[in-house]
Motif scaffolding. Sequence first.
Motif, PDB file in Angstrom:
ATOM      1  N   GLU A  70       0.837  -1.202   0.000  1.00 52.30           N
ATOM      2  CA  GLU A  70       0.000   0.000   0.000  1.00 52.30           C
ATOM      3  C   GLU A  70       0.872   1.253   0.000  1.00 52.30           C
ATOM      4  O   GLU A  70       1.808   1.361   0.794  1.00 52.30           O
ATOM      5  N   THR A  71       0.553   2.185  -0.882  1.00 51.98           N
ATOM      6  CA  THR A  71       1.336   3.427  -1.006  1.00 51.98           C
ATOM      7  C   THR A  71       0.408   4.611  -1.265  1.00 51.98           C
ATOM      8  O   THR A  71      -0.744   4.434  -1.658  1.00 51.98           O
ATOM      9  N   GLU A  72       0.954   5.808  -1.038  1.00 51.82           N
ATOM     10  CA  GLU A  72       0.241   7.023  -1.418  1.00 51.82           C
ATOM     11  C   GLU A  72       1.227   8.016  -2.011  1.00 51.82           C
ATOM     12  O   GLU A  72       2.351   8.154  -1.523  1.00 51.82           O
ATOM     13  N   ALA A  73       0.770   8.730  -3.048  1.00 48.37           N
ATOM     14  CA  ALA A  73       1.612   9.753  -3.679  1.00 48.37           C
ATOM     15  C   ALA A  73       1.340  11.121  -3.063  1.00 48.37           C
ATOM     16  O   ALA A  73       0.181  11.497  -2.852  1.00 48.37           O
ATOM     17  N   TYR A  74       2.413  11.854  -2.779  1.00 48.86           N
ATOM     18  CA  TYR A  74       2.325  13.247  -2.322  1.00 48.86           C
ATOM     19  C   TYR A  74       3.151  14.082  -3.283  1.00 48.86           C
ATOM     20  O   TYR A  74       4.329  13.816  -3.486  1.00 48.86           O
ATOM     21  N   ARG A  75       2.513  15.066  -3.902  1.00 46.69           N
ATOM     22  CA  ARG A  75       3.042  15.607  -5.146  1.00 46.69           C
ATOM     23  C   ARG A  75       3.464  17.075  -5.097  1.00 46.69           C
ATOM     24  O   ARG A  75       3.137  17.862  -5.987  1.00 46.69           O
ATOM     25  N   GLY A  76       4.210  17.433  -4.061  1.00 49.61           N
ATOM     26  CA  GLY A  76       4.849  18.744  -4.074  1.00 49.61           C
ATOM     27  C   GLY A  76       3.992  19.863  -3.517  1.00 49.61           C
ATOM     28  O   GLY A  76       2.897  19.648  -3.009  1.00 49.61           O
ATOM     29  N   PRO A  77       4.471  21.098  -3.596  1.00 47.53           N
ATOM     30  CA  PRO A  77       3.851  22.236  -2.910  1.00 47.53           C
ATOM     31  C   PRO A  77       2.410  22.518  -3.325  1.00 47.53           C
ATOM     32  O   PRO A  77       1.642  23.055  -2.534  1.00 47.53           O
ATOM     33  N   LYS A  78       2.034  22.167  -4.546  1.00 50.82           N
ATOM     34  CA  LYS A  78       0.664  22.447  -4.970  1.00 50.82           C
ATOM     35  C   LYS A  78      -0.324  21.432  -4.419  1.00 50.82           C
ATOM     36  O   LYS A  78      -1.533  21.657  -4.443  1.00 50.82           O
ATOM     37  N   ASP A  79       0.194  20.307  -3.919  1.00 44.33           N
ATOM     38  CA  ASP A  79      -0.632  19.280  -3.282  1.00 44.33           C
ATOM     39  C   ASP A  79      -0.791  19.676  -1.814  1.00 44.33           C
ATOM     40  O   ASP A  79       0.129  19.539  -1.018  1.00 44.33           O
ATOM     41  N   LEU A  80      -1.964  20.180  -1.456  1.00 42.23           N
ATOM     42  CA  LEU A  80      -2.144  20.742  -0.112  1.00 42.23           C
ATOM     43  C   LEU A  80      -2.101  19.691   0.987  1.00 42.23           C
ATOM     44  O   LEU A  80      -2.066  20.022   2.169  1.00 42.23           O
ATOM     45  N   ALA A  81      -2.100  18.418   0.624  1.00 41.33           N
ATOM     46  CA  ALA A  81      -1.951  17.365   1.626  1.00 41.33           C
ATOM     47  C   ALA A  81      -0.481  17.025   1.875  1.00 41.33           C
ATOM     48  O   ALA A  81      -0.157  16.272   2.786  1.00 41.33           O
ATOM     49  N   CYS A  82       0.392  17.587   1.056  1.00 44.24           N
ATOM     50  CA  CYS A  82       1.823  17.242   1.100  1.00 44.24           C
ATOM     51  C   CYS A  82       2.577  18.215   1.996  1.00 44.24           C
ATOM     52  O   CYS A  82       2.300  19.415   1.979  1.00 44.24           O
ATOM     53  N   HIS A  83       3.525  17.705   2.769  1.00 46.12           N
ATOM     54  CA  HIS A  83       4.313  18.582   3.633  1.00 46.12           C
ATOM     55  C   HIS A  83       5.049  19.657   2.842  1.00 46.12           C
ATOM     56  O   HIS A  83       5.415  20.688   3.390  1.00 46.12           O
ATOM     57  N   ALA A  84       5.262  19.408   1.565  1.00 44.65           N
ATOM     58  CA  ALA A  84       5.986  20.378   0.729  1.00 44.65           C
ATOM     59  C   ALA A  84       5.223  21.694   0.612  1.00 44.65           C
ATOM     60  O   ALA A  84       5.795  22.702   0.197  1.00 44.65           O
ATOM     61  N   ARG A  85       3.947  21.705   0.983  1.00 48.32           N
ATOM     62  CA  ARG A  85       3.160  22.932   0.870  1.00 48.32           C
ATOM     63  C   ARG A  85       3.768  24.054   1.705  1.00 48.32           C
ATOM     64  O   ARG A  85       3.541  25.229   1.424  1.00 48.32           O
ATOM     65  N   ALA A  86       4.534  23.722   2.752  1.00 47.38           N
ATOM     66  CA  ALA A  86       5.120  24.736   3.623  1.00 47.38           C
ATOM     67  C   ALA A  86       6.454  25.248   3.094  1.00 47.38           C
ATOM     68  O   ALA A  86       7.085  26.083   3.732  1.00 47.38           O
ATOM     69  N   GLY A  87       6.875  24.756   1.932  1.00 49.06           N
ATOM     70  CA  GLY A  87       8.172  25.175   1.410  1.00 49.06           C
ATOM     71  C   GLY A  87       9.306  24.421   2.095  1.00 49.06           C
ATOM     72  O   GLY A  87       9.070  23.462   2.837  1.00 49.06           O
ATOM     73  N   VAL A  88      10.524  24.861   1.856  1.00 53.36           N
ATOM     74  CA  VAL A  88      11.685  24.194   2.451  1.00 53.36           C
ATOM     75  C   VAL A  88      11.825  24.654   3.898  1.00 53.36           C
ATOM     76  O   VAL A  88      11.984  25.840   4.169  1.00 53.36           O
ATOM     77  N   THR A  89      11.707  23.737   4.822  1.00 46.18           N
ATOM     78  CA  THR A  89      11.862  24.028   6.251  1.00 46.18           C
ATOM     79  C   THR A  89      12.799  22.965   6.824  1.00 46.18           C
ATOM     80  O   THR A  89      13.266  22.081   6.105  1.00 46.18           O
ATOM     81  N   LYS A  90      13.021  23.062   8.122  1.00 48.66           N
ATOM     82  CA  LYS A  90      13.880  22.065   8.759  1.00 48.66           C
ATOM     83  C   LYS A  90      13.338  20.660   8.510  1.00 48.66           C
ATOM     84  O   LYS A  90      14.065  19.735   8.167  1.00 48.66           O
ATOM     85  N   ARG A  91      12.016  20.520   8.662  1.00 52.36           N
ATOM     86  CA  ARG A  91      11.426  19.195   8.489  1.00 52.36           C
ATOM     87  C   ARG A  91      11.477  18.716   7.042  1.00 52.36           C
ATOM     88  O   ARG A  91      11.761  17.563   6.764  1.00 52.36           O
ATOM     89  N   THR A  92      11.198  19.618   6.099  1.00 53.40           N
ATOM     90  CA  THR A  92      11.033  19.196   4.706  1.00 53.40           C
ATOM     91  C   THR A  92      12.335  19.233   3.904  1.00 53.40           C
ATOM     92  O   THR A  92      12.298  19.092   2.685  1.00 53.40           O
TER      93      THR A  92
END
Length: 202
Positions: free
Chosen positions: A44-66
Motif C-alpha cells: 500500500e502506497t500514497e503519492a504526495y506531489r509537491g507544494p501544490k498538493d495541499l496534503a503534502c508537507h511540501a506545501r510549507a516550502g523548504v523548512t527544517k522538516r522538509t
Amino acid sequence: MTAALAGYDDHLPREFYARDALVVARALVGTYLVHGHRVARIVETEAYRGPKDLACHARAGVTKRTRTLYGPAGHAYVFLIYGMYDCFNVVCLGEGKGHAVLIRGVEPVLGVPEDVRSDGPGRLARALDITRADNGADLVSSTHLYLAPRTKRPRIAVSARVGVAYAGEIAEAPWRFLDPTSRHVSRPPPRSIGLGAVTSRR
DNA sequence: AGGTTGATCTAC
DNA sequence: TAGATCAACCTG
C-alpha cells in the motif's frame, strides 16, 4: 540468513525514483522494503506531489522538516506524526520538487514477526524499526535500508488518500495504490476507481 | 475520544 | 521568543 543471501539485494536505481510520485507510488506496490535483516513486501502506497498538493508537507516550502523531502530522489523521508509514530516515505522526482511516496502497508517476508501488525504507516515503521534516524538515508547506495524490485506484477486497486481531508478538494484525488489481495492493507478501498472489479478482502 | 511531541504559526 | 495549534495515526 541475511537479506542479501536471500536474494533481496538488488536495489531500485535512482531513475526509478526520479519520476512523478504518482508514477512511483503505483510502481512501488509489490516491491520489497529491506531494513537490516528485515524484508517486507510493500502492499500500500500514497503519492504526495509537491507544494501544490495541499496534503503534502511540501506545501510549507523548504523548512527544517522538509529539507529531505525537497532533496534528491531516492532518499528516505521519515517524519514524526501525532507525537508517536514515524512515517516512512521515499523522495521522488528530483531535488526541489517535494514529491514523495508514503508507504502505508507491508507484509512480512523475512525477519519480521508475523504477530506484529504492519498495516498502517505508523505500525509498519515500528515493525521494521524504521525511525527518524533513517531520515535522509540514500536508498540507492545504502546496504542497510533500500528497496528491491518486485518479482511479479501485483494486482493494484486505487482510492483516495487516507487522513488528508483538511486538504480540500485534492484530498479526493485517487492517489492511493494497494494490492487488494493482501491482508496487510491498512483499510479496504472505500470504492474502486476505474480499474474494473476490485475484490478487497480483510 | 484522546495520547504525545516536534514543527510551524501567530502574536507580542 | 513564547505560547498555541496542528499533524500523511493508533488504540480502546
